[in-house]
Design a protein around this motif. Sequence first.
Motif, PDB file in Angstrom:
ATOM      1  N   ARG A 140      22.968  35.537  34.747  1.00 28.59           N
ATOM      2  CA  ARG A 140      23.813  35.229  33.514  1.00 28.59           C
ATOM      3  C   ARG A 140      25.183  35.833  33.750  1.00 28.59           C
ATOM      4  O   ARG A 140      26.401  34.728  33.691  1.00 28.59           O
ATOM      5  CB  ARG A 140      23.348  35.833  32.174  1.00 28.59           C
ATOM      6  N   ARG A 330       8.584  38.554  16.755  1.00 26.00           N
ATOM      7  CA  ARG A 330       9.408  38.426  17.893  1.00 26.00           C
ATOM      8  C   ARG A 330       8.435  39.157  18.861  1.00 26.00           C
ATOM      9  O   ARG A 330       9.141  39.391  20.005  1.00 26.00           O
ATOM     10  CB  ARG A 330      10.650  38.961  17.676  1.00 26.00           C
ATOM     11  N   THR A 334      11.091  35.946  23.364  1.00 29.83           N
ATOM     12  CA  THR A 334      11.589  34.625  22.686  1.00 29.83           C
ATOM     13  C   THR A 334      10.626  33.640  22.748  1.00 29.83           C
ATOM     14  O   THR A 334      10.470  33.059  21.639  1.00 29.83           O
ATOM     15  CB  THR A 334      12.976  34.407  23.477  1.00 29.83           C
ATOM     16  N   ASP A 335       9.916  33.349  23.895  1.00 27.05           N
ATOM     17  CA  ASP A 335       8.811  32.063  24.073  1.00 27.05           C
ATOM     18  C   ASP A 335       7.891  32.138  22.974  1.00 27.05           C
ATOM     19  O   ASP A 335       7.443  31.290  22.084  1.00 27.05           O
ATOM     20  CB  ASP A 335       8.443  31.845  25.175  1.00 27.05           C
ATOM     21  N   LEU A 338       9.267  31.507  19.272  1.00 30.20           N
ATOM     22  CA  LEU A 338       9.501  30.112  19.203  1.00 30.20           C
ATOM     23  C   LEU A 338       8.199  29.314  18.949  1.00 30.20           C
ATOM     24  O   LEU A 338       8.214  28.519  17.828  1.00 30.20           O
ATOM     25  CB  LEU A 338      10.338  29.753  20.215  1.00 30.20           C
ATOM     26  N   THR A 374      24.989  25.575  22.538  1.00 34.29           N
ATOM     27  CA  THR A 374      25.044  24.177  23.124  1.00 34.29           C
ATOM     28  C   THR A 374      26.069  23.395  22.523  1.00 34.29           C
ATOM     29  O   THR A 374      26.761  23.838  21.349  1.00 34.29           O
ATOM     30  CB  THR A 374      23.729  23.502  22.819  1.00 34.29           C
ATOM     31  N   ARG A 405      15.119  26.371  17.779  1.00 35.92           N
ATOM     32  CA  ARG A 405      14.471  25.873  18.676  1.00 35.92           C
ATOM     33  C   ARG A 405      15.392  25.581  19.722  1.00 35.92           C
ATOM     34  O   ARG A 405      15.401  25.728  21.207  1.00 35.92           O
ATOM     35  CB  ARG A 405      13.824  24.601  18.151  1.00 35.92           C
ATOM     36  N   GLU A 406      16.453  24.855  19.616  1.00 35.08           N
ATOM     37  CA  GLU A 406      17.396  24.141  20.418  1.00 35.08           C
ATOM     38  C   GLU A 406      18.348  25.236  21.356  1.00 35.08           C
ATOM     39  O   GLU A 406      18.755  24.771  22.211  1.00 35.08           O
ATOM     40  CB  GLU A 406      18.612  23.004  19.585  1.00 35.08           C
ATOM     41  N   GLU A 407      18.706  26.173  20.520  1.00 32.14           N
ATOM     42  CA  GLU A 407      19.418  27.181  21.241  1.00 32.14           C
ATOM     43  C   GLU A 407      18.531  28.410  21.708  1.00 32.14           C
ATOM     44  O   GLU A 407      18.990  29.703  22.117  1.00 32.14           O
ATOM     45  CB  GLU A 407      20.178  27.849  20.202  1.00 32.14           C
ATOM     46  N   GLY A 408      17.259  28.021  21.937  1.00 38.28           N
ATOM     47  CA  GLY A 408      16.312  29.141  22.831  1.00 38.28           C
ATOM     48  C   GLY A 408      16.422  30.353  21.891  1.00 38.28           C
ATOM     49  O   GLY A 408      16.262  31.536  22.504  1.00 38.28           O
ATOM     50  N   GLY A 409      16.357  30.592  20.624  1.00 37.89           N
ATOM     51  CA  GLY A 409      16.238  31.710  19.854  1.00 37.89           C
ATOM     52  C   GLY A 409      17.649  32.442  19.755  1.00 37.89           C
ATOM     53  O   GLY A 409      17.741  33.348  18.977  1.00 37.89           O
ATOM     54  N   SER A 410      18.579  32.101  20.544  1.00 36.66           N
ATOM     55  CA  SER A 410      19.866  32.701  20.480  1.00 36.66           C
ATOM     56  C   SER A 410      21.045  32.185  19.616  1.00 36.66           C
ATOM     57  O   SER A 410      21.686  31.285  20.018  1.00 36.66           O
ATOM     58  CB  SER A 410      20.316  32.774  21.936  1.00 36.66           C
TER      59      SER A 410
END
Length: 561
Positions: A140, A330, A334-335, A338, A374, A405-410
């Motif tokens: 990252r 949690r 993360t997966d 979600l 995003t 969902r769309e932001e991968g939990g972040s």
Amino acid sequence: MRMGNMDRREFIHAGAAFSVASLSGVRTLPWWESPDLVLRGATVFDGSGAPGVEADVAVRGDRIEAVGPVLARGAVEVDLRGKALAPGFIDIHTHADLPLLANPRAENRVLQGITLEVGGQCGGSPGPWGKEEYQAIRERYLAVYGVEVDFRDLGGFFRALERNPPSLNAACMVGHGTIRRTVVGHDDRGATTQELARMRLLVREALLQGAVGLSSGLEYAPGSFASTGELVELARELEGRGYPYASHIRNEDDELLGAVEEALHVGRVAGVPVQISHLKAQGERNWWKGPAVLEVIDSAAEEGLEVHFDRYPYVAYSTGLANLFPASARAGGTDAFLARLEDPGARTTLEAYAREKVAQLGSWNSVQISSIGTQANAWLKGLRLGDAAAAAGEEPFGLVLRLLREEGGSVGMIGFGMSEENTALILSHPRGMIGSDGSVYAPSGPLSEGVPHPRSYGTFPRVLGHYVREEGLMPLETAIFKMTGLPARKLGLLDRGTLRPDAFADLVAFDPDTVADRATFDDPHQYPAGIELVVVNGVVTVREGALTGDLAGRPVRGVMG
Ligand code: ZN
Ligand code: CU
């Protein structure tokens, strides 16, 4: 013989000694000396809580050489008449640790007058990382900032700061959450005897590398999966060393009092000092707990526990949107989180929990979206959840689910949940220190994006301008003590946080009549007003309110007791 010059000099010295008598140390500098820097005529606050006194300050190398009448001329002279001069501010609770490598200039930090960051808070530190986590962070940082992270523990982090110095100094605690993730993983379970021993070893190693305390983040996974007993065991490593167990406690609203008790218990049983992180009572129905929690802390202190807390000067907090859900949701990473949100069976309970959490804050508009990854959802940044949902034509809870969902939990959020009254009580309480809970941003690039909490830009000027000058909440010297002498004492740093001869020349000069924060919740990327000069290790880093470009910060390692 006793007339003439002698008499006059004696008179001047006697007068000077009288006027600066309340400073921690006075040393005059004769004319034949040649200091590097002389700051003239400011009202000098030594950081001990004593009132300011007019004096000159001479700096040689990275140390303060003299405080008092300075007859010698410095290579650089700065006229500070009418200004306040204090030890550089110590931010006792920050997340400006690893991000210092992404932006070593750290404009939003040093322009506030901060000269020492105390990172590694809320259970998260730059190492020790397991192999997988290290790889993820390395990738990252390389992809987003073009920075190579080539270390896996605090020792390596400190060496990286030496190779690539930031504009200000950095100390660091070691995070219990980081250690638990490395040893136990993401699971919601107790640690085995072996794991506990391994975690203790990692705490000890971090202390040997220079950590100045152990922090926990018990509202976050995986820190939340630890028992009180585990925290006591790990805190025992601090025993006799004087460093605090700093805790983002298990709950800051309905279970606040029990959560504070847990932190105090860890300190008592392990025999170590306690620092409660960003003390607050969240949600209107819990506001009555503000004075109550201070009473609990005071009585613990009366019984002999060394306990303090930190707080930022705002009525809103900042966290991840995932924190609207219980920590148990949690577990597993993360997966798994979600997947639970998508599972109709689990979702009903989770939805009820999140709705209750929002109701406790006030309404959906008590939550502001602060960061989003995003492009597709970028337009929602800075909006309140209720308004955002209306604009998107969605139901607010549905929007929360979609974003996670769309932001991968972040997704970052700001929650407007605290009262002005409690904020003032906590800031002005004698056991309160000023901590921004903020991080490093930048004027451009990835660190300039988002609508972060303004505390990262405005904490220290806001205390001095809004709370001291406008509200009269406490004397200026008391506020300065909470930003300098008190946090330095808490960490056992003897020659920082104090303005006296031989201490490190970490200094800030500001105009007490104009100092003010300018960052707001809608427009946070704003530098403050009135901070005129910042000196870091003897190097002028901010002059006339602007960065000089010199990067003189150093890692500040704890000294093992
Ligand atoms: Zn925290
Ligand atoms: Cu924090």
